[in-house]
Design an enzyme around this catalytic site. Structure first.
Site, PDB file in Angstrom:
ATOM      1  N   LYS A 195       2.481  53.549  50.972  1.00 33.50           N
ATOM      2  CA  LYS A 195       3.329  54.104  49.899  1.00 33.50           C
ATOM      3  C   LYS A 195       3.118  53.322  48.604  1.00 33.50           C
ATOM      4  CE  LYS A 195       6.622  52.983  52.529  1.00 33.50           C
ATOM      5  NZ  LYS A 195       7.921  52.649  53.147  1.00 33.50           N
ATOM      6  N   THR A 225      16.384  52.853  43.378  1.00 30.53           N
ATOM      7  CA  THR A 225      15.401  53.189  44.415  1.00 30.53           C
ATOM      8  C   THR A 225      15.721  52.478  45.734  1.00 30.53           C
ATOM      9  OG1 THR A 225      14.006  51.397  43.603  1.00 30.53           O
ATOM     10  CG2 THR A 225      13.506  53.630  42.788  1.00 30.53           C
ATOM     11  N   GLY A 229      16.440  52.091  49.306  1.00 28.21           N
ATOM     12  CA  GLY A 229      16.327  52.945  50.495  1.00 28.21           C
ATOM     13  C   GLY A 229      15.294  54.053  50.408  1.00 28.21           C
ATOM     14  N   THR A 230      14.405  53.986  49.436  1.00 27.14           N
ATOM     15  CA  THR A 230      13.400  55.062  49.302  1.00 27.14           C
ATOM     16  C   THR A 230      12.485  55.132  50.524  1.00 27.14           C
ATOM     17  OG1 THR A 230      12.036  53.543  48.018  1.00 27.14           O
ATOM     18  CG2 THR A 230      13.310  55.158  46.774  1.00 27.14           C
ATOM     19  N   GLY A 231      12.076  53.963  51.018  1.00 29.87           N
ATOM     20  CA  GLY A 231      11.152  53.944  52.155  1.00 29.87           C
ATOM     21  C   GLY A 231      11.811  54.483  53.416  1.00 29.87           C
ATOM     22  N   CYS A 232      13.066  54.109  53.628  1.00 25.82           N
ATOM     23  CA  CYS A 232      13.804  54.594  54.808  1.00 25.82           C
ATOM     24  C   CYS A 232      13.928  56.109  54.745  1.00 25.82           C
ATOM     25  CB  CYS A 232      15.205  53.980  54.841  1.00 25.82           C
ATOM     26  SG  CYS A 232      15.244  52.195  54.743  1.00 25.82           S
TER      27      CYS A 232
HETATM   28  N1  ATP Z   1      10.110  55.262  40.683  1.00 27.55           N
HETATM   29  C1  ATP Z   1       9.634  56.134  41.571  1.00 27.55           C
HETATM   30  N2  ATP Z   1       9.357  57.402  41.193  1.00 27.55           N
HETATM   31  C2  ATP Z   1       8.877  58.305  42.087  1.00 27.55           C
HETATM   32  N3  ATP Z   1       8.623  58.012  43.375  1.00 27.55           N
HETATM   33  C3  ATP Z   1       8.869  56.764  43.813  1.00 27.55           C
HETATM   34  C4  ATP Z   1       9.385  55.755  42.951  1.00 27.55           C
HETATM   35  N4  ATP Z   1       9.536  54.606  43.686  1.00 27.55           N
HETATM   36  C5  ATP Z   1       9.143  54.896  44.935  1.00 27.55           C
HETATM   37  N5  ATP Z   1       8.717  56.177  45.033  1.00 27.55           N
HETATM   38  C6  ATP Z   1       8.267  56.877  46.250  1.00 27.55           C
HETATM   39  O1  ATP Z   1       9.228  56.577  47.255  1.00 27.55           O
HETATM   40  C7  ATP Z   1       8.584  56.481  48.525  1.00 27.55           C
HETATM   41  C8  ATP Z   1       8.877  55.102  49.106  1.00 27.55           C
HETATM   42  O2  ATP Z   1       7.986  54.188  48.476  1.00 27.55           O
HETATM   43  P1  ATP Z   1       8.198  52.647  48.299  1.00 27.55           P
HETATM   44  O3  ATP Z   1       6.852  52.069  48.057  1.00 27.55           O
HETATM   45  O4  ATP Z   1       9.272  52.415  47.287  1.00 27.55           O
HETATM   46  O5  ATP Z   1       8.740  52.246  49.725  1.00 27.55           O
HETATM   47  P2  ATP Z   1       9.578  51.021  50.194  1.00 27.55           P
HETATM   48  O6  ATP Z   1       9.323  49.847  49.319  1.00 27.55           O
HETATM   49  O7  ATP Z   1       9.359  50.880  51.644  1.00 27.55           O
HETATM   50  O8  ATP Z   1      11.044  51.493  49.959  1.00 27.55           O
HETATM   51  P3  ATP Z   1      12.388  50.678  50.252  1.00 27.55           P
HETATM   52  O9  ATP Z   1      11.985  49.303  50.687  1.00 27.55           O
HETATM   53  O10 ATP Z   1      13.094  50.742  48.959  1.00 27.55           O
HETATM   54  O11 ATP Z   1      13.117  51.421  51.323  1.00 27.55           O
HETATM   55  C9  ATP Z   1       7.104  56.763  48.267  1.00 27.55           C
HETATM   56  O12 ATP Z   1       6.851  58.137  48.481  1.00 27.55           O
HETATM   57  C10 ATP Z   1       6.943  56.397  46.790  1.00 27.55           C
HETATM   58  O13 ATP Z   1       5.837  57.062  46.207  1.00 27.55           O
HETATM   59  C1  MP5 Z   2      19.276  47.952  57.025  1.00 25.02           C
HETATM   60  C2  MP5 Z   2      18.196  48.069  56.026  1.00 25.02           C
HETATM   61  N1  MP5 Z   2      17.017  48.636  56.358  1.00 25.02           N
HETATM   62  C3  MP5 Z   2      16.036  48.764  55.438  1.00 25.02           C
HETATM   63  C4  MP5 Z   2      16.191  48.303  54.146  1.00 25.02           C
HETATM   64  C5  MP5 Z   2      15.065  48.409  53.130  1.00 25.02           C
HETATM   65  O1  MP5 Z   2      15.434  49.095  51.965  1.00 25.02           O
HETATM   66  P1  MP5 Z   2      15.318  48.433  50.472  1.00 25.02           P
HETATM   67  O2  MP5 Z   2      13.973  47.765  50.372  1.00 25.02           O
HETATM   68  O3  MP5 Z   2      15.463  49.570  49.539  1.00 25.02           O
HETATM   69  O4  MP5 Z   2      16.430  47.421  50.332  1.00 25.02           O
HETATM   70  C6  MP5 Z   2      17.426  47.712  53.834  1.00 25.02           C
HETATM   71  N2  MP5 Z   2      17.677  47.222  52.615  1.00 25.02           N
HETATM   72  N3  MP5 Z   2      18.399  47.605  54.779  1.00 25.02           N
END
Ligand code: ATP
Ligand code: MP5
Length: 274
Positions: free
Chosen positions: A173, A207, A209-212
């Site tokens: 991602k 952003t 929780g975007t990855g979750c």
């Molecule tokens: N500012 C943004 N605008 C559009 N898409 C975004 C943005 N930030 C993240 N994304 C998208 O969100 C999804 C999650 O990506 P990201 O790389 O942020 O994951 P992550 O770091 O595991 O997330 P988190 O740790 O916040 O749960 C991907 O599809 C990424 O392209």
């Molecule tokens: C319980 C739990 N699981 C996953 C994340 C990652 O999300 P983020 O990187 O956006 O804090 C989090 N913060 N908390």
């Protein structure tokens, strides 16, 4: 209704972890079940405490779900330590659960550790071989591969290295890239099949929780029988809407809007094969 499972940590702030997963499952019309591995005290400003759930209770939760539900797809998020990873892998094999998305959660946005350092090897050895798709962000892909990602070439090299673990596919991602205009997610599978989805980068700090949310959307779409390409497209559109229409809740990195995908028209994504 298809039944899905998330094995992850609880976020009291409601934006990430189990809470993000269940909201996403609901929005995408699948029935969500959960196994909670750790309880975080957390809000949009950060994590103030992490309490691992006793292993015995994690096993009982896995058995409770495994004995009564037909799990069509599942995801893992925060697993915290090596013992939990090994137990989770054991039960995934025991119940022959298919369509596993591994979100290798390591560090929260605020810097708190959500996976013990020594547990990384356990993740690579025990869980990645079972994964249909593993969904690292850029720092996680670097940690799993030992390769620093600076461009498309090193991104592919890191993805290839991660595939050596035995995972069927890897989706790197791009939220953490330095591109000010776009976020690009790169998928590569064991057969060399690849797909890049690019969307405009939304300038926001909300952003959390975007990855979750993204990996939960992939799980829901897999459960409904969609291919990786279809699931990837829906998940990317789901997260794009959720970020674009975020809610401005809390004083720090706010959550995304899990119901935005249902309420707003989708924008075209740029897709290409790399
Ligand atoms: N500012 C943004 N605008 C559009 N898409 C975004 C943005 N930030 C993240 N994304 C998208 O969100 C999804 C999650 O990506 P990201 O790389 O942020 O994951 P992550 O770091 O595991 O997330 P988190 O740790 O916040 O749960 C991907 O599809 C990424 O392209
Ligand atoms: C319980 C739990 N699981 C996953 C994340 C990652 O999300 P983020 O990187 O956006 O804090 C989090 N913060 N908390």
């Amino acid at each position: 209704m298809k039944q899905v499972l998330t094995i992850a940590g609880s976020d009291s702030g409601g934006g990430a972890g189990i809470q993000a997963d269940i909201k996403t499952f609901q929005e995408l019309d699948v029935f969500g079940t959960s196994v909670i591995t750790a309880v975080t005290a957390q809000n949009t400003l950060g994590v103030t405490d992490v309490a691992p759930v006793p292993l015995h209770n994690i096993e009982k939760q896995l058995q409770a779900v495994g004995e009564d539900f037909e799990i069509a797809a599942l995801k893992t998020g925060m697993l915290f330590d090596a013992e939990t990873i090994q137990t989770v892998a054991k039960y995934i094999k025991h119940y022959k659960w298919q369509h596993l998305i591994v979100d290798p959660v390591m560090i929260a946005k605020g810097g708190a550790s959500l996976l013990q350092e020594e547990a990384k090897d356990s993740l690579i050895e025990h869980l990645l071989p079972l994964a249909t798709v593993v969904t690292p962000n850029i720092p996680e892909a670097e940690a799993l591969s030992g390769i620093s990602i600076t461009d498309e070439k090193t991104r592919r090299e890191a993805a290839e290295k991660i595939l050596q673990s035995g995972a069927q596919g890897v989706l790197v991602k791009g939220g953490h890239s330095e591109d000010p205009d776009f976020t690009e997610d790169f998928y590569l599978d064991q057969h060399g099949g690849s797909l890049v989805l690019r969307s405009s980068r939304i300038p926001t700090k909300h952003t959390h929780g975007t990855g979750c949310t993204f990996s939960a959307a992939l799980t829901a779409e897999f459960a409904k029988g969609h291919s990786i390409e279809e699931a990837f497209l829906t998940a990317k559109q789901f997260i794009q809407s959720a970020i674009e229409h975020s809610l401005n809740i809390g004083a720090g990195h706010g959550p995304t809007n899990h119901s935005a995908y249902r309420h707003h028209a989708q924008k075209e994504l740029i897709r290409y094969v790399h």
